[in-house]
Motif scaffolding. Structure first.
Motif, PDB file in Angstrom:
ATOM      1  N   GLU A 261       0.875  -1.166   0.000  1.00  0.00           N
ATOM      2  CA  GLU A 261       0.000   0.000   0.000  1.00  0.00           C
ATOM      3  C   GLU A 261       0.917   1.222   0.000  1.00  0.00           C
ATOM      4  OE1 GLU A 261      -3.448   0.036  -0.007  1.00  0.00           O
ATOM      5  OE2 GLU A 261      -3.326  -2.127  -0.309  1.00  0.00           O
ATOM      6  N   ILE A 262       0.356   2.410   0.072  1.00  0.00           N
ATOM      7  CA  ILE A 262       1.178   3.610   0.228  1.00  0.00           C
ATOM      8  C   ILE A 262       1.788   3.561   1.627  1.00  0.00           C
ATOM      9  CG2 ILE A 262       1.144   6.123   0.440  1.00  0.00           C
ATOM     10  CD1 ILE A 262      -1.030   6.151  -1.743  1.00  0.00           C
ATOM     11  N   GLU A 263       3.104   3.666   1.681  1.00  0.00           N
ATOM     12  CA  GLU A 263       3.842   3.576   2.935  1.00  0.00           C
ATOM     13  C   GLU A 263       4.351   4.947   3.351  1.00  0.00           C
ATOM     14  OE1 GLU A 263       4.358   0.668   4.662  1.00  0.00           O
ATOM     15  OE2 GLU A 263       3.250  -0.518   3.192  1.00  0.00           O
ATOM     16  N   HIS A 264       4.141   5.289   4.620  1.00  0.00           N
ATOM     17  CA  HIS A 264       4.658   6.531   5.207  1.00  0.00           C
ATOM     18  C   HIS A 264       4.285   7.770   4.397  1.00  0.00           C
ATOM     19  CE1 HIS A 264       6.893   3.863   7.830  1.00  0.00           C
ATOM     20  NE2 HIS A 264       7.368   3.266   6.764  1.00  0.00           N
ATOM     21  N   GLU A 265       3.157   7.675   3.682  1.00  0.00           N
ATOM     22  CA  GLU A 265       2.690   8.776   2.834  1.00  0.00           C
ATOM     23  C   GLU A 265       3.763   9.237   1.849  1.00  0.00           C
ATOM     24  OE1 GLU A 265       1.054  11.884   5.292  1.00  0.00           O
ATOM     25  OE2 GLU A 265      -0.122  10.451   6.449  1.00  0.00           O
ATOM     26  N   HIS A 266       4.636   8.302   1.441  1.00  0.00           N
ATOM     27  CA  HIS A 266       5.773   8.684   0.608  1.00  0.00           C
ATOM     28  C   HIS A 266       6.039   7.748  -0.576  1.00  0.00           C
ATOM     29  CE1 HIS A 266       9.350  11.040  -0.133  1.00  0.00           C
ATOM     30  NE2 HIS A 266      10.068   9.934  -0.196  1.00  0.00           N
ATOM     31  N   TRP A 267       5.682   6.452  -0.489  1.00  0.00           N
ATOM     32  CA  TRP A 267       6.026   5.522  -1.557  1.00  0.00           C
ATOM     33  C   TRP A 267       5.141   4.276  -1.531  1.00  0.00           C
ATOM     34  CZ3 TRP A 267       7.567   0.699   0.139  1.00  0.00           C
ATOM     35  CH2 TRP A 267       8.020   0.617   1.451  1.00  0.00           C
ATOM     36  N   PHE A 268       5.170   3.546  -2.659  1.00  0.00           N
ATOM     37  CA  PHE A 268       4.577   2.211  -2.742  1.00  0.00           C
ATOM     38  C   PHE A 268       5.354   1.417  -3.775  1.00  0.00           C
ATOM     39  CE2 PHE A 268       2.172   4.703  -5.819  1.00  0.00           C
ATOM     40  CZ  PHE A 268       1.984   3.859  -6.897  1.00  0.00           C
ATOM     41  N   VAL A 269       5.196   0.096  -3.748  1.00  0.00           N
ATOM     42  CA  VAL A 269       5.943  -0.794  -4.641  1.00  0.00           C
ATOM     43  C   VAL A 269       4.966  -1.639  -5.451  1.00  0.00           C
ATOM     44  CG1 VAL A 269       7.596  -2.722  -4.743  1.00  0.00           C
ATOM     45  CG2 VAL A 269       7.972  -0.839  -3.132  1.00  0.00           C
TER      46      VAL A 269
END
Length: 137
Positions: free
Chosen positions: A114-122
Protein backbone atom coordinates in the motif's frame (compact mmCIF):
# COMPACT_ATOMS: atom_id res chain seq x y z
CA UNK A 1 55.05 -8.58 -1.63
CA UNK A 2 53.07 -5.52 -2.69
CA UNK A 3 51.78 -3.41 0.13
CA UNK A 4 49.11 -0.79 -0.35
CA UNK A 5 50.30 2.66 0.47
CA UNK A 6 48.10 4.43 3.00
CA UNK A 7 46.02 7.23 1.53
CA UNK A 8 47.42 10.61 2.33
CA UNK A 9 45.12 12.68 4.47
CA UNK A 10 42.92 15.06 2.48
CA UNK A 11 43.87 13.66 -0.93
CA UNK A 12 41.13 12.04 -3.00
CA UNK A 13 42.29 9.40 -5.47
CA UNK A 14 41.64 10.22 -9.12
CA UNK A 15 39.28 7.86 -10.95
CA UNK A 16 38.41 7.78 -14.65
CA UNK A 17 34.90 6.59 -13.68
CA UNK A 18 32.34 9.37 -13.46
CA UNK A 19 30.06 9.90 -10.48
CA UNK A 20 27.07 9.59 -12.82
CA UNK A 21 24.47 6.90 -13.61
CA UNK A 22 23.70 6.64 -17.32
CA UNK A 23 20.87 4.08 -17.41
CA UNK A 24 19.34 1.27 -15.40
CA UNK A 25 18.73 -2.09 -17.10
CA UNK A 26 15.47 -3.89 -16.33
CA UNK A 27 15.39 -7.61 -17.19
CA UNK A 28 12.30 -8.61 -19.18
CA UNK A 29 11.18 -11.80 -20.93
CA UNK A 30 9.00 -10.40 -23.71
CA UNK A 31 10.35 -7.10 -25.03
CA UNK A 32 7.18 -6.09 -26.91
CA UNK A 33 4.84 -6.86 -23.99
CA UNK A 34 7.15 -5.08 -21.53
CA UNK A 35 7.49 -2.05 -23.79
CA UNK A 36 3.68 -1.77 -23.94
CA UNK A 37 3.36 -2.08 -20.16
CA UNK A 38 6.05 0.50 -19.36
CA UNK A 39 4.72 2.90 -21.99
CA UNK A 40 1.23 2.68 -20.50
CA UNK A 41 2.52 3.12 -16.93
CA UNK A 42 4.80 6.05 -17.85
CA UNK A 43 2.50 7.70 -20.39
CA UNK A 44 4.94 7.17 -23.26
CA UNK A 45 4.16 6.66 -26.93
CA UNK A 46 5.30 3.18 -28.04
CA UNK A 47 6.43 4.64 -31.38
CA UNK A 48 9.04 6.64 -29.43
CA UNK A 49 10.42 3.46 -27.82
CA UNK A 50 12.28 1.58 -30.53
CA UNK A 51 13.38 -2.01 -29.94
CA UNK A 52 17.08 -2.26 -30.76
CA UNK A 53 18.92 -5.46 -31.81
CA UNK A 54 15.82 -7.50 -30.97
CA UNK A 55 16.36 -7.34 -27.19
CA UNK A 56 16.84 -3.73 -26.00
CA UNK A 57 14.28 -0.97 -25.56
CA UNK A 58 15.58 2.36 -24.21
CA UNK A 59 12.74 4.40 -22.73
CA UNK A 60 12.81 8.20 -23.17
CA UNK A 61 13.06 9.38 -19.55
CA UNK A 62 13.75 12.62 -17.73
CA UNK A 63 17.00 12.03 -15.84
CA UNK A 64 18.50 8.54 -15.58
CA UNK A 65 17.46 6.26 -18.43
CA UNK A 66 15.70 2.91 -18.26
CA UNK A 67 16.57 0.19 -20.76
CA UNK A 68 14.31 -2.85 -20.99
CA UNK A 69 16.46 -5.84 -21.96
CA UNK A 70 15.75 -9.54 -22.50
CA UNK A 71 19.42 -9.97 -21.49
CA UNK A 72 20.42 -12.85 -23.76
CA UNK A 73 23.99 -12.66 -22.44
CA UNK A 74 22.91 -12.79 -18.77
CA UNK A 75 20.46 -15.70 -18.67
CA UNK A 76 17.70 -14.29 -20.86
CA UNK A 77 18.22 -17.15 -23.29
CA UNK A 78 17.37 -19.70 -20.54
CA UNK A 79 13.80 -21.04 -20.14
CA UNK A 80 13.01 -18.82 -17.12
CA UNK A 81 14.76 -15.77 -18.55
CA UNK A 82 17.08 -13.46 -16.64
CA UNK A 83 16.40 -13.10 -12.91
CA UNK A 84 13.95 -10.36 -11.99
CA UNK A 85 14.75 -7.49 -9.62
CA UNK A 86 13.51 -8.66 -6.20
CA UNK A 87 14.37 -5.44 -4.34
CA UNK A 88 13.46 -2.08 -5.89
CA UNK A 89 16.66 -0.80 -7.50
CA UNK A 90 15.36 2.64 -8.47
CA UNK A 91 12.41 4.97 -7.90
CA UNK A 92 9.91 6.33 -10.39
CA UNK A 93 8.85 9.77 -9.19
CA UNK A 94 5.36 11.27 -8.90
CA UNK A 95 3.88 14.53 -7.67
CA UNK A 96 0.54 12.76 -6.99
CA UNK A 97 1.15 9.63 -4.94
CA UNK A 98 -2.51 8.76 -4.33
CA UNK A 99 -3.38 9.42 -7.99
CA UNK A 100 -0.46 7.20 -9.07
CA UNK A 101 -1.54 4.44 -6.71
CA UNK A 102 -5.12 4.61 -8.01
CA UNK A 103 -3.86 4.64 -11.63
CA UNK A 104 -1.80 1.50 -11.04
CA UNK A 105 -4.84 -0.15 -9.44
CA UNK A 106 -6.99 0.76 -12.47
CA UNK A 107 -4.39 -0.79 -14.77
CA UNK A 108 -4.54 -4.01 -12.74
CA UNK A 109 -0.86 -3.76 -11.79
CA UNK A 110 0.35 -6.17 -9.10
CA UNK A 111 0.60 -3.94 -5.99
CA UNK A 112 3.25 -5.21 -3.57
CA UNK A 113 2.54 -2.61 -0.87
CA UNK A 114 0.00 0.00 0.00
CA UNK A 115 1.18 3.61 0.23
CA UNK A 116 3.84 3.58 2.94
CA UNK A 117 4.66 6.53 5.21
CA UNK A 118 2.69 8.78 2.83
CA UNK A 119 5.77 8.68 0.61
CA UNK A 120 6.03 5.52 -1.56
CA UNK A 121 4.58 2.21 -2.74
CA UNK A 122 5.94 -0.79 -4.64
CA UNK A 123 4.52 -2.65 -7.65
CA UNK A 124 5.61 -5.56 -9.81
CA UNK A 125 5.93 -5.32 -13.57
CA UNK A 126 4.79 -8.30 -15.74
CA UNK A 127 8.20 -9.94 -15.24
CA UNK A 128 8.13 -9.71 -11.45
CA UNK A 129 10.55 -6.76 -11.19
CA UNK A 130 9.76 -4.69 -8.12
CA UNK A 131 9.50 -0.96 -8.82
CA UNK A 132 9.12 1.81 -6.25
CA UNK A 133 6.87 4.78 -6.96
CA UNK A 134 7.94 7.67 -4.75
CA UNK A 135 6.54 11.11 -3.97
CA UNK A 136 8.74 13.87 -5.35
CA UNK A 137 8.90 16.83 -3.02
Amino acid sequence: MNKKQPAQSGITPTSPIKNKVGSVFVPVRNIEKSRSWYCQVLGLNEADCEIVNGHLCPLPMDGVGIILDTMPKWGGDQPGGAASIETPAFMLMTEDLKGSFDYMKELGVNLVTEIEHEHWFVVKDPDGNKLMICLEW
